[in-house]
Design a protein around this motif. Structure first.
Motif, PDB file in Angstrom:
ATOM      1  N   GLY A 170       0.257  -1.123  -3.854  1.00 49.75           N
ATOM      2  CA  GLY A 170       1.596  -1.603  -3.530  1.00 49.75           C
ATOM      3  C   GLY A 170       1.761  -3.071  -3.877  1.00 49.75           C
ATOM      4  O   GLY A 170       0.845  -3.722  -4.383  1.00 49.75           O
ATOM      5  N   GLY A 171       2.939  -3.577  -3.613  1.00 48.95           N
ATOM      6  CA  GLY A 171       3.307  -4.928  -4.000  1.00 48.95           C
ATOM      7  C   GLY A 171       2.455  -6.016  -3.377  1.00 48.95           C
ATOM      8  O   GLY A 171       1.892  -5.861  -2.303  1.00 48.95           O
ATOM      9  N   ALA A 179       6.427  -9.312  -4.233  1.00 52.99           N
ATOM     10  CA  ALA A 179       7.035  -8.001  -4.436  1.00 52.99           C
ATOM     11  C   ALA A 179       7.900  -7.606  -3.237  1.00 52.99           C
ATOM     12  O   ALA A 179       7.613  -7.961  -2.097  1.00 52.99           O
ATOM     13  N   ASP A 180       8.934  -6.851  -3.513  1.00 52.18           N
ATOM     14  CA  ASP A 180       9.811  -6.307  -2.477  1.00 52.18           C
ATOM     15  C   ASP A 180       9.488  -4.830  -2.338  1.00 52.18           C
ATOM     16  O   ASP A 180       9.802  -4.046  -3.235  1.00 52.18           O
ATOM     17  N   THR A 181       8.847  -4.430  -1.267  1.00 50.77           N
ATOM     18  CA  THR A 181       8.460  -3.034  -1.077  1.00 50.77           C
ATOM     19  C   THR A 181       9.471  -2.263  -0.223  1.00 50.77           C
ATOM     20  O   THR A 181       9.209  -1.127   0.154  1.00 50.77           O
ATOM     21  N   LYS A 183       2.089  -4.158   2.301  1.00 50.19           N
ATOM     22  CA  LYS A 183       1.834  -4.606   0.934  1.00 50.19           C
ATOM     23  C   LYS A 183       0.415  -4.217   0.543  1.00 50.19           C
ATOM     24  O   LYS A 183      -0.284  -3.561   1.309  1.00 50.19           O
ATOM     25  N   LYS A 184      -0.005  -4.671  -0.632  1.00 50.88           N
ATOM     26  CA  LYS A 184      -1.351  -4.405  -1.144  1.00 50.88           C
ATOM     27  C   LYS A 184      -2.395  -4.663  -0.061  1.00 50.88           C
ATOM     28  O   LYS A 184      -2.282  -5.621   0.697  1.00 50.88           O
ATOM     29  N   GLY A 241       4.262   0.612   2.014  1.00 49.37           N
ATOM     30  CA  GLY A 241       4.473  -0.434   1.020  1.00 49.37           C
ATOM     31  C   GLY A 241       3.198  -0.814   0.280  1.00 49.37           C
ATOM     32  O   GLY A 241       3.247  -1.391  -0.799  1.00 49.37           O
ATOM     33  N   ARG A 246       2.604   3.397  -1.681  1.00 51.03           N
ATOM     34  CA  ARG A 246       3.584   3.994  -2.600  1.00 51.03           C
ATOM     35  C   ARG A 246       3.780   3.069  -3.789  1.00 51.03           C
ATOM     36  O   ARG A 246       3.993   1.868  -3.631  1.00 51.03           O
ATOM     37  N   ILE A 247       3.729   3.652  -4.955  1.00 54.05           N
ATOM     38  CA  ILE A 247       3.864   2.860  -6.176  1.00 54.05           C
ATOM     39  C   ILE A 247       4.789   3.580  -7.148  1.00 54.05           C
ATOM     40  O   ILE A 247       4.953   4.799  -7.080  1.00 54.05           O
TER      41      ILE A 247
END
Length: 194
Positions: free
Chosen positions: A102-103, A107-109, A115-116, A122, A125-126
């Protein structure tokens, strides 16, 4: 080799595609752009002038730099697709554009949280975009849950092959969902972290 890594990788990919097309050889090109990713450097940045002491500058960069990196990534993906078109092999080539996590920082998830490095959606999911002209209709989408391990059986099925029954695949072929619009197959995915 001196240059912006995203550009160098794009150039080398185009050279490889041109070479395989000229020789009329089938190929697998696994191209892993690292942009956008830390160190947060745009195409005009000079790392030595900035006196970077570490490549782990997780807190450096800016939204402007992130936008420059994504724009340059997009440009180089376009170069690769144009090389396939120019060599008249696009309809015989499956292109997958996806990520491994993920971001990150910029990044905007949304609408997901996380995030990562996090097991929130977030971070898991990619995006996955697939191009195969004449086989996958442009602009279509599927709600099929997929995972990285699905690409091997998908490519194998697309090539007309089948896995060795003695060595079952971890993933499933996504070919019916991609090429025929088949209904999603229900499945659950699990992650283990540390």
């Amino acid at each position: 080799e001196v240059g912006y890594l995203t550009d160098l990788m794009g150039d080398h990919a185009v050279k490889a595609i041109d070479g395989y097309a000229k020789e009329k050889q089938p190929f697998l090109l696994s191209l892993h752009f690292n942009a956008p990713h830390w160190p947060w450097e745009g195409p005009g940045d000079d790392a030595e002038a900035q006196k970077l002491t570490t490549l782990n500058g997780h807190d450096s960069g800016s939204m402007k730099t992130y936008a420059e990196m994504v724009t340059r990534l997009d440009y180089n993906v376009g170069k690769v697709l144009k090389a396939l078109d120019a060599n008249k092999i696009a309809s015989n080539t499956i292109v997958v554009f996806t990520s491994d996590n993920g971001g990150e920082r910029f990044a905007d998830t949304w609408p997901f949280s996380g995030k990562k490095t996090e097991l929130l959606e977030g971070g898991l999911r990619i995006p996955a975009l697939v191009r195969w002209p004449g086989h996958i209709k442009a602009g279509t989408t599927t709600n099929q849950v997929g995972v990285t391990m699905d690409w091997m059986p998908t490519f194998l099925a697309a090539a007309g092959g089948a896995p060795d029954p003695a060595y079952p695949m971890d993933g499933m072929s996504l070919l019916p969902q991609l090429t025929q619009g088949a209904a999603p197959v229900p499945r659950r995915l699990y992650w283990r972290y540390h």
